[in-house]
Design a protein around this motif. Structure first.
Motif, mmCIF file in Angstrom:
data_model
loop_
_atom_site.group_PDB
_atom_site.id
_atom_site.type_symbol
_atom_site.label_atom_id
_atom_site.label_comp_id
_atom_site.label_asym_id
_atom_site.label_seq_id
_atom_site.Cartn_x
_atom_site.Cartn_y
_atom_site.Cartn_z
ATOM 1 N N LEU A 1 42.969 23.745 49.633
ATOM 2 C CA LEU A 1 44.317 23.485 50.141
ATOM 3 C C LEU A 1 44.397 22.133 50.851
ATOM 4 O O LEU A 1 45.348 21.372 50.645
ATOM 5 C CB LEU A 1 44.760 24.606 51.079
ATOM 6 N N ILE A 2 43.400 21.812 51.655
ATOM 7 C CA ILE A 2 43.372 20.512 52.330
ATOM 8 C C ILE A 2 43.238 19.385 51.303
ATOM 9 O O ILE A 2 43.946 18.382 51.367
ATOM 10 C CB ILE A 2 42.234 20.448 53.372
ATOM 11 N N GLY A 3 42.323 19.554 50.338
ATOM 12 C CA GLY A 3 42.141 18.532 49.296
ATOM 13 C C GLY A 3 43.406 18.330 48.479
ATOM 14 O O GLY A 3 43.793 17.201 48.174
ATOM 15 N N GLY A 4 44.082 19.414 48.117
ATOM 16 C CA GLY A 4 45.340 19.305 47.377
ATOM 17 C C GLY A 4 46.417 18.611 48.186
ATOM 18 O O GLY A 4 47.182 17.801 47.654
ATOM 19 N N GLY A 5 46.478 18.923 49.483
ATOM 20 C CA GLY A 5 47.435 18.243 50.357
ATOM 21 C C GLY A 5 47.150 16.759 50.465
ATOM 22 O O GLY A 5 48.071 15.932 50.481
ATOM 23 N N LEU A 6 45.866 16.401 50.510
ATOM 24 C CA LEU A 6 45.498 14.985 50.563
ATOM 25 C C LEU A 6 45.835 14.257 49.264
ATOM 26 O O LEU A 6 46.271 13.103 49.292
ATOM 27 C CB LEU A 6 44.010 14.829 50.887
ATOM 28 N N VAL A 7 45.654 14.924 48.132
ATOM 29 C CA VAL A 7 46.024 14.316 46.855
ATOM 30 C C VAL A 7 47.536 14.100 46.808
ATOM 31 O O VAL A 7 48.014 13.043 46.374
ATOM 32 C CB VAL A 7 45.554 15.183 45.666
#
Length: 155
Positions: free
Chosen positions: A29-35
């Motif tokens: 979820l954090i990685g997707g938000g950063l993308v």
């Protein structure tokens, strides 16, 4: 006492794989938000900003893939421990295990690859450039035109 020790071991393994599974979800979820944030930054600044967010998401996705392998390893060892218990007639992996295996590991590898490809200093893009670049493939300094390994059949 032996059954009590096995029960404690089983509880520890179950807690470990559940906690690491939740941690995998949080990392994704954090990685997707950063993308998403990096894409917005690159869109608003014509590609000037956002690359560092993509690089961070690449690291998060890579960590998630490694952690997902640890997670399903604990799930397998938990099921094997349950199989050895008294009065257990059968055990099997349910759909959630296979879903986690597919999304946590296989799709995680794809997300890591795509995040790396999106970064300006991408390792994969650098390799692709060396494969397809004419300048990189020159025979010697007299050769004015190198041949790419693949693609670009222009004379």
């Amino acid at each position: 006492s032996n059954a009590e020790g096995d029960l404690k071991t089983l509880c520890n393994r179950l807690t470990t794989w559940r906690a690491t599974g939740i941690l995998c979800l949080i990392l994704v979820l954090i990685g997707g938000g950063l993308v998403f944030a990096a894409s917005c930054c690159q869109f608003l600044t014509c590609g000037c900003c956002g690359n560092s967010l993509t690089c961070i998401s690449n690291v998060l996705f890579g960590v998630e893939v490694i952690l997902s392998i640890v997670t399903w390893s604990f799930a397998i060892s938990s099921l094997n421990l349950i199989k050895t218990g008294p009065n257990v007639t059968s055990t099997e992996y349910q759909w959630g295990f296979w879903l986690f295996l597919a999304t946590g590991t296989i799709v995680g590898v794809l997300a890591t690859w795509m995040a790396d490809w999106a970064a300006e200093d991408s390792c994969l893009r650098g390799v692709w450039h060396c494969i397809t670049c004419r300048e990189c493939r020159k025979d010697d300094d007299k050769d004015d035109r190198g041949e790419p390994l693949i693609g670009d059949s222009k004379a």
